[in-house]
Design a protein around this motif. Structure first.
Motif, PDB file in Angstrom:
ATOM      1  N   VAL A  77       0.822  -1.213   0.000  1.00 40.78           N
ATOM      2  CA  VAL A  77       0.000   0.000   0.000  1.00 40.78           C
ATOM      3  C   VAL A  77       0.860   1.269   0.000  1.00 40.78           C
ATOM      4  CG1 VAL A  77      -1.970  -1.113   1.081  1.00 40.78           C
ATOM      5  CG2 VAL A  77      -0.201  -0.079   2.532  1.00 40.78           C
ATOM      6  N   GLU A  80       0.812   4.581   2.463  1.00 44.40           N
ATOM      7  CA  GLU A  80      -0.282   4.360   3.413  1.00 44.40           C
ATOM      8  C   GLU A  80       0.218   3.542   4.602  1.00 44.40           C
ATOM      9  OE1 GLU A  80      -3.286   5.426   3.598  1.00 44.40           O
ATOM     10  OE2 GLU A  80      -3.803   6.194   1.607  1.00 44.40           O
ATOM     11  N   ASN A  81       1.317   2.840   4.385  1.00 44.94           N
ATOM     12  CA  ASN A  81       1.871   1.990   5.432  1.00 44.94           C
ATOM     13  C   ASN A  81       2.368   2.792   6.633  1.00 44.94           C
ATOM     14  OD1 ASN A  81       2.440  -0.612   6.385  1.00 44.94           O
ATOM     15  ND2 ASN A  81       4.544  -0.519   5.680  1.00 44.94           N
ATOM     16  N   LYS A  83       0.863   5.348   8.106  1.00 40.58           N
ATOM     17  CA  LYS A  83      -0.249   5.525   9.041  1.00 40.58           C
ATOM     18  C   LYS A  83      -0.706   4.187   9.605  1.00 40.58           C
ATOM     19  CE  LYS A  83      -4.454   8.145   9.765  1.00 40.58           C
ATOM     20  NZ  LYS A  83      -5.427   9.117   9.204  1.00 40.58           N
ATOM     21  N   SER A 173      -5.886  11.831   0.702  1.00 42.69           N
ATOM     22  CA  SER A 173      -5.131  10.718   0.120  1.00 42.69           C
ATOM     23  C   SER A 173      -4.189  11.175  -0.992  1.00 42.69           C
ATOM     24  CB  SER A 173      -6.083   9.642  -0.419  1.00 42.69           C
ATOM     25  OG  SER A 173      -6.923  10.179  -1.426  1.00 42.69           O
ATOM     26  N   THR A 176      -0.650  11.194   0.106  1.00 42.71           N
ATOM     27  CA  THR A 176      -0.040   9.865   0.139  1.00 42.71           C
ATOM     28  C   THR A 176       0.403   9.469  -1.256  1.00 42.71           C
ATOM     29  OG1 THR A 176      -1.454   9.246   2.005  1.00 42.71           O
ATOM     30  CG2 THR A 176      -0.379   7.458   0.818  1.00 42.71           C
TER      31      THR A 176
END
Length: 291
Positions: A77, A80-81, A83, A173, A176
């Motif tokens: 991901v 996102e990893n 968070k 997002s 990210t």
């Protein structure tokens, strides 16, 4: 399992990792061999579906130490990893960490001492910056934050947060996807919190050959500046940031490309186009590229 306030570790060292099993092993050995590593400290490994033997390393250490937790994502991901690693932690203070970092002797002790007495402010443990006055300081607004950290707010290892403030790191997002969610986290936090910056030689970074893979100029120039613009940072501060970026960070990659010995496994596509977009009217740019 929900832990009581007394049962929760003081510090969670959160390590998002991908495909660097031996570096992860070194990081875990470094942390667990520290004399201050005890039940005040939790290590959270968030494996981004690594195809190498990262899982084997993570599980082995989790089996050896009850305060090491290993998690594996079903798919990669990407950023996102970061968070996810926070969400999986149970400590009172959550600190991002790289698998390529090694804590210097005494660093963990000093971090724990600061966290023990600090609760109202958000402490950040920032590696010394050679072009900034490195006196510990309290910052209360974006201008002070950037004056004190500059583009070092792009370094994930400098970021930390109290668990009860984690809602402040909610972010669009798109940041990210831009590979810099941590920048928006800093800029969100400083709007509502006081941050205490503690400068020191907290760690030693290692530089693996496979570090990178992304377009360093796209991310650390185009994307970083775009985020600052989104947060209505003044043109004066952005101009200063671009100068610092070029002089103290990007110049080494430009020179390495010119002499045909590129640093790391980075993507240099569009380097000149991006550089001229931001610096064509800046005389100092031409001084650097004609070294």
């Amino acid at each position: 399992m929900n832990l009581s306030e007394r049962e929760r570790p003081l510090l969670s060292i959160c390590i998002p990792t991908y495909n660097r099993a031996e570096y992860l092993r070194g990081a875990l050995e470094n942390i667990t061999s520290d004399p201050e590593f005890d039940n005040r400290v939790e290590v959270v490994i968030s494996d981004n579906a690594s195809p190498d033997n990262t899982q084997e390393v993570g599980v082995a250490y989790a089996n050896r130490f009850p305060n090491i937790k290993y998690f594996r994502n079903e798919t990669n991901v990407r950023d996102e990893n970061f968070k996810l690693a926070f969400q999986r932690a149970s400590g009172k203070y959550l600190k991002l960490f790289n698998d390529t970092l090694r804590l210097n002797p005494g660093s963990l002790k000093k971090i724990l001492e600061i966290l023990t007495v600090e609760s109202r402010q958000i402490p950040l443990f920032v590696q010394k910056i050679n072009f900034i006055d490195n006196n510990n300081c309290t910052v209360t607004n974006v201008h002070e934050l950037l004056q004190s950290m500059s583009f070092y707010i792009t370094w994930i290892v400098n970021f930390g947060i109290w668990k009860n403030n984690i809602n402040y790191i909610y972010t669009d997002s798109k940041y990210t996807r831009m590979r810099l969610p941590q920048v928006s986290w800093y800029l969100n936090l400083i709007q509502y919190n006081t941050i205490m910056i503690h400068y020191d030689d907290w760690f030693t970074p290692l530089y693996p050959d496979n570090k990178g893979g992304y377009n360093i100029f796209e991310i650390f120039l185009n994307n970083y500046v775009a985020i600052l613009l989104d947060y209505n940072i003044s043109n004066k501060i952005i101009s200063q940031e671009k100068k610092y970026l070029l002089k103290h960070f990007l110049s080494q990659y430009i020179i390495s490309k010119i002499i045909k010995k590129p640093i790391g496994n980075f993507n240099y596509n569009g380097m000149w186009r991006i550089l001229f977009k931001h610096y064509k009217s800046c005389p100092y740019f031409y001084t650097i590229i004609t070294f």
